[in-house]
Every structure is written in C-alpha cells, then in structure tokens.
Design a protein around this motif. Structure first.
Motif, PDB file in Angstrom:
ATOM      1  N   LYS A  25      49.617 177.104  25.273  1.00 61.63           N
ATOM      2  CA  LYS A  25      49.796 176.715  26.407  1.00 61.63           C
ATOM      3  C   LYS A  25      50.059 175.584  26.915  1.00 61.63           C
ATOM      4  O   LYS A  25      50.419 175.550  27.953  1.00 61.63           O
ATOM      5  CB  LYS A  25      48.534 176.380  27.331  1.00 61.63           C
ATOM      6  N   VAL A  26      51.090 175.033  25.857  1.00 61.35           N
ATOM      7  CA  VAL A  26      51.760 174.136  25.540  1.00 61.35           C
ATOM      8  C   VAL A  26      53.189 174.564  26.555  1.00 61.35           C
ATOM      9  O   VAL A  26      53.610 173.769  27.246  1.00 61.35           O
ATOM     10  CB  VAL A  26      51.956 173.190  24.680  1.00 61.35           C
ATOM     11  N   VAL A  55      56.834 159.457  36.165  1.00 59.20           N
ATOM     12  CA  VAL A  55      55.772 160.188  35.683  1.00 59.20           C
ATOM     13  C   VAL A  55      55.520 161.448  35.563  1.00 59.20           C
ATOM     14  O   VAL A  55      56.344 162.249  35.171  1.00 59.20           O
ATOM     15  CB  VAL A  55      54.539 160.655  36.900  1.00 59.20           C
ATOM     16  N   ILE A  56      55.340 160.812  33.811  1.00 61.52           N
ATOM     17  CA  ILE A  56      55.504 162.349  31.972  1.00 61.52           C
ATOM     18  C   ILE A  56      54.576 162.455  31.977  1.00 61.52           C
ATOM     19  O   ILE A  56      53.267 162.922  32.736  1.00 61.52           O
ATOM     20  CB  ILE A  56      56.093 161.620  31.219  1.00 61.52           C
ATOM     21  N   VAL A  57      54.158 163.992  31.414  1.00 59.30           N
ATOM     22  CA  VAL A  57      53.789 164.604  31.030  1.00 59.30           C
ATOM     23  C   VAL A  57      53.487 165.419  29.597  1.00 59.30           C
ATOM     24  O   VAL A  57      54.409 165.327  29.017  1.00 59.30           O
ATOM     25  CB  VAL A  57      53.381 166.183  32.023  1.00 59.30           C
ATOM     26  N   ASP A  58      52.189 165.302  29.513  1.00 55.17           N
ATOM     27  CA  ASP A  58      51.698 165.322  27.940  1.00 55.17           C
ATOM     28  C   ASP A  58      50.950 166.712  28.068  1.00 55.17           C
ATOM     29  O   ASP A  58      50.106 167.056  27.834  1.00 55.17           O
ATOM     30  CB  ASP A  58      51.262 164.149  26.963  1.00 55.17           C
ATOM     31  N   PRO A  59      51.522 167.690  27.536  1.00 56.01           N
ATOM     32  CA  PRO A  59      51.179 169.305  27.307  1.00 56.01           C
ATOM     33  C   PRO A  59      49.750 169.107  26.249  1.00 56.01           C
ATOM     34  O   PRO A  59      49.465 170.226  26.540  1.00 56.01           O
ATOM     35  CB  PRO A  59      52.212 170.101  27.990  1.00 56.01           C
ATOM     36  N   SER A  60      50.290 168.415  25.591  1.00 59.66           N
ATOM     37  CA  SER A  60      49.294 168.786  24.024  1.00 59.66           C
ATOM     38  C   SER A  60      48.282 168.541  24.088  1.00 59.66           C
ATOM     39  O   SER A  60      47.675 169.093  23.851  1.00 59.66           O
ATOM     40  CB  SER A  60      50.509 167.727  23.307  1.00 59.66           C
ATOM     41  N   ALA A  64      46.826 166.972  27.007  1.00 58.02           N
ATOM     42  CA  ALA A  64      46.095 168.325  28.427  1.00 58.02           C
ATOM     43  C   ALA A  64      45.584 169.540  28.146  1.00 58.02           C
ATOM     44  O   ALA A  64      44.273 169.629  28.343  1.00 58.02           O
ATOM     45  CB  ALA A  64      46.976 168.238  29.355  1.00 58.02           C
ATOM     46  N   THR A  65      45.818 170.239  27.382  1.00 60.54           N
ATOM     47  CA  THR A  65      45.467 171.623  26.745  1.00 60.54           C
ATOM     48  C   THR A  65      45.089 172.233  25.365  1.00 60.54           C
ATOM     49  O   THR A  65      43.770 172.630  25.171  1.00 60.54           O
ATOM     50  CB  THR A  65      46.534 172.569  26.958  1.00 60.54           C
ATOM     51  N   GLY A  66      45.524 171.120  24.696  1.00 60.42           N
ATOM     52  CA  GLY A  66      44.978 171.115  23.611  1.00 60.42           C
ATOM     53  C   GLY A  66      45.556 172.222  22.956  1.00 60.42           C
ATOM     54  O   GLY A  66      44.783 172.774  21.258  1.00 60.42           O
ATOM     55  N   THR A 112      41.735 169.111  31.119  1.00 67.63           N
ATOM     56  CA  THR A 112      42.222 169.709  32.627  1.00 67.63           C
ATOM     57  C   THR A 112      43.447 168.891  33.140  1.00 67.63           C
ATOM     58  O   THR A 112      43.728 167.910  33.493  1.00 67.63           O
ATOM     59  CB  THR A 112      41.366 170.234  33.861  1.00 67.63           C
ATOM     60  N   LEU A 113      44.272 170.082  32.766  1.00 64.95           N
ATOM     61  CA  LEU A 113      45.766 169.148  33.002  1.00 64.95           C
ATOM     62  C   LEU A 113      46.019 168.897  34.791  1.00 64.95           C
ATOM     63  O   LEU A 113      45.952 170.206  35.183  1.00 64.95           O
ATOM     64  CB  LEU A 113      47.229 169.366  33.064  1.00 64.95           C
ATOM     65  N   ASP A 114      45.649 168.041  34.676  1.00 69.77           N
ATOM     66  CA  ASP A 114      46.042 167.519  37.003  1.00 69.77           C
ATOM     67  C   ASP A 114      47.563 167.608  36.910  1.00 69.77           C
ATOM     68  O   ASP A 114      48.374 166.014  36.949  1.00 69.77           O
ATOM     69  CB  ASP A 114      45.416 166.484  37.268  1.00 69.77           C
TER      70      ASP A 114
END
Ligand code: PEP
Ligand code: MN
Length: 337
Positions: free
Chosen positions: A278-279, A265-270, A272-274, A248-250
């Motif tokens: 959704k990326v 702070v960077i984000v890894d949507p890959s 996070a969602t799988g 669950t992407l927080d």
C-alpha cells in the motif's frame, strides 16, 4: 497579537516596537515578508492594542483569536521552506527521506543506505530509541544506534533523522542527527516540545495517533514559540475503526494544514498503512494531494527486520517507486528532490 509594520519601514522603527513589547513582558517573533514585516507578540500579559498602534511605523495590530499564532499563515503568509543536505521541504519542493524503521547493525544500515544512495536519497532515517507498544519488543540500540546511523550517513553523504523520546536525550541527539523526529506517541509531550523549541535544528513533528489537526498544530506552536522556526509536520495516519490498514492515512490533512499554516507537511505512508503493497499507491496519492515530502521505510532485507518488516519496501521496490514519483512530479509541476 500580530503587529504589521508599514512597508519599507526602517529597521530602527522595527527594533523600537520590539523593545516596547518586550518591556511589557511579551516575546517578539519576527517574520520578514516580501511586502511587510510582521511582529508576532506572544505572551500571557494584557496590553492595550492602541498603545502599539500609536508607535511609529506600525500599520495595523491584529488580535488573533485562533489558538495557533506562529504556525499560522497570518503571521507568515509565505510557505516555509526547510532545507536539509540540499533537500528542500515546502513551497513547490517535495523532499524524500528513507531508511529502515530501526538501526539494527552497521551492516544492515550500510547495505540499505548503499541502495538508497543510488536513488539519490539524501536523508536517511533510522530509529535508535524505539517507542514500542510492548516492553518486550526490541527497544533500539540507543546511542550506539545513533553512532551507526551517523557513520553510515557520512559514508554516503547523507543527513539523518531519528526519534528523540525524552528531554534529557536532546544534547546527545544534537551530536548525531540533522532532523529531530518527534514520534506520534510523543506529539503532546509538552516538555519535550518546549525543549526542542530551544534548539535550532529542524524538528519533524508526527501527528499523534488520535490527534486532531488543531492539536497537532498547537504542538507545532509549542516548538515555534521557543524560537525554533524549522518545524516539518508529518501525517502518519490516525486511528479509526478500520483495521485492515494499521492506521487511516488522512490525506485531506495536507490541504487543510497548508491553508492554515505556512509549515511544510510530509507524509509517512509506511506507518499509515502498515502494509508494503500500500506504500506506493499512497505515496503517489500524497504527492498528488500536495505533500511537501515523504518518509518511507526501506530495509535491505525486510524479512529479517527487527521492526516493521511488513511495511518496509525492498530496495528494488523503492527504486521503482522513486522513478514513478519523479515522473509524477513533472505532471504536478513540483520539484521532487
Ligand atoms: C517511526 O517513524 O519510527 C515511528 C515510530 O513512527 P510513529 O511515531 O509515526 O509511530
Ligand atoms: Mn517503523
């Protein structure tokens, strides 16, 4: 404890304070802001705060009760901006990192990097040592993978990031990579964090699978307390009761961390969602929430990927997303690079 020096104080007075606290057995970490120089006094000894207050040039001494010190905005009010190969993370800058989950062959890396370089991506990702849940899954090519990653990146004038899993791998990684990645499963490998603190290369610290924000920041504190100032935090989703997405992407972690800490702070949507589809939406949401960067998995042919194919974008999908993020960045008034 933080020692705030008077504005325009001489270097000589700053050095005398540093000498004083070092003699008492503390480490000194200096932050030079626009107005004031702040000296972070960190250690396990006991010291009477008044002894420091009396030193020449000292404006005030603040005892920090929060567990994180060097990562906190009290120590360094201005955003930390980390620059790698001309790409900036932090402040009003959002940097992009992309590439496959893992290095498989020279041809696979070359085909992927070639597509990414056309989108102006300047930092390539690729795991060579993979922390797989199953011991029977592909574990990565090891040093050979790092060599391929470096060779391909050099061909396209890119920098690289790859995950380091153990302390004894650090010297090898320093030869090949520009950003040392600490994976979610190693966020609390304290010996690894301490050793990375002794290096002077940027470290990307992923949030642990079930780590609180405080635990994550304390791990960053481990790296910073060794003297390494270049820590990039990476939100990659946490484990919850929800199973449709991998994690669950927080996204609320972004403004929360940015208020407490000066670190990007960077984000890894890959991860996070799988899920590939959704990326793109979560990348846009991350940018809107103030992310200082993104790390996205892209494979030239995801169906053949040895790892995380289902969450890897096709190069064409990435190119479209990249353009959309660029447009979004204009509205958000950020420098998307
Ligand atoms: C990765 O980025 O390759 C990875 C394994 O991610 P995480 O540590 O977030 O699971
Ligand atoms: Mn992956």
């Amino acid at each position: 404890m933080l020692i705030v020096m008077q504005s325009q104080v001489s270097e000589d007075k700053i050095q005398k304070v540093i000498e004083f606290i070092k003699q008492k057995g503390f480490d000194a970490h200096i932050s030079r802001g626009a107005d004031h120089t702040v000296i972070g006094c960190v250690g396990r000894k006991v010291i009477d705060k008044r002894d420091i207050e009396l030193l020449d040039g000292v404006k005030e001494v603040i005892r920090i009760t929060s567990p994180y010190k060097l990562v906190s905005r009290v120590f360094k009010p201005d955003d930390t901006i980390i620059e790698v190969n001309g790409i900036k993370f932090g402040g009003k800058n959002t940097g992009m990192i992309a590439g496959p989950c893992t290095v498989e062959t020279y041809e696979q890396m070359d085909a992927t990097a070639e597509k990414l370089s056309r989108c102006n991506v300047k930092i390539l990702r690729g795991g060579a040592f993979k922390p797989r849940t199953s011991p029977y899954a592909f574990q990565g090519l090891g040093e050979e993978g790092l060599k391929i990653l470096r060779d391909v990146a050099d061909k396209y004038n890119m920098a690289v990031t790859s995950e380091v899993m153990e302390v004894n791998q650090i010297p090898m990684f320093l030869k090949y990579v520009d950003i040392l990645q600490v994976g979610a499963r190693n966020m609390q490998n304290f010996n690894l964090l301490k050793s990375l603190g002794e290096t002077r290369k940027p470290v990307m610290l992923k949030r642990g699978l079930s780590a609180t924000i405080e635990e994550w920041l304390m791990s960053a504190e481990y790296i910073m307390s060794g003297g390494n100032r270049q820590v990039i935090l990476c939100e990659r989703g946490i484990r919850t009761f929800e199973h449709i997405t991998r994690n669950t992407l927080d996204l609320s972690a972004i403004p929360v961390v940015q208020k407490i800490s000066h670190l990007p702070v960077i984000v890894d949507p890959s991860h996070a969602t799988g899920l590939r589809d959704k990326v793109a939406p979560m990348s846009k949401a991350a940018l809107a929430a103030g992310a200082d960067g993104l790390i996205i998995e892209v494979h030239y042919n995801p169906e053949t990927a040895l790892c995380d194919g289902a969450q890897s974008l096709y190069p064409e999908e990435f190119a479209q997303l990249y353009n959309e993020l660029k447009e979004l960045s204009i509205v958000l008034k950020i420098n998307f690079n």
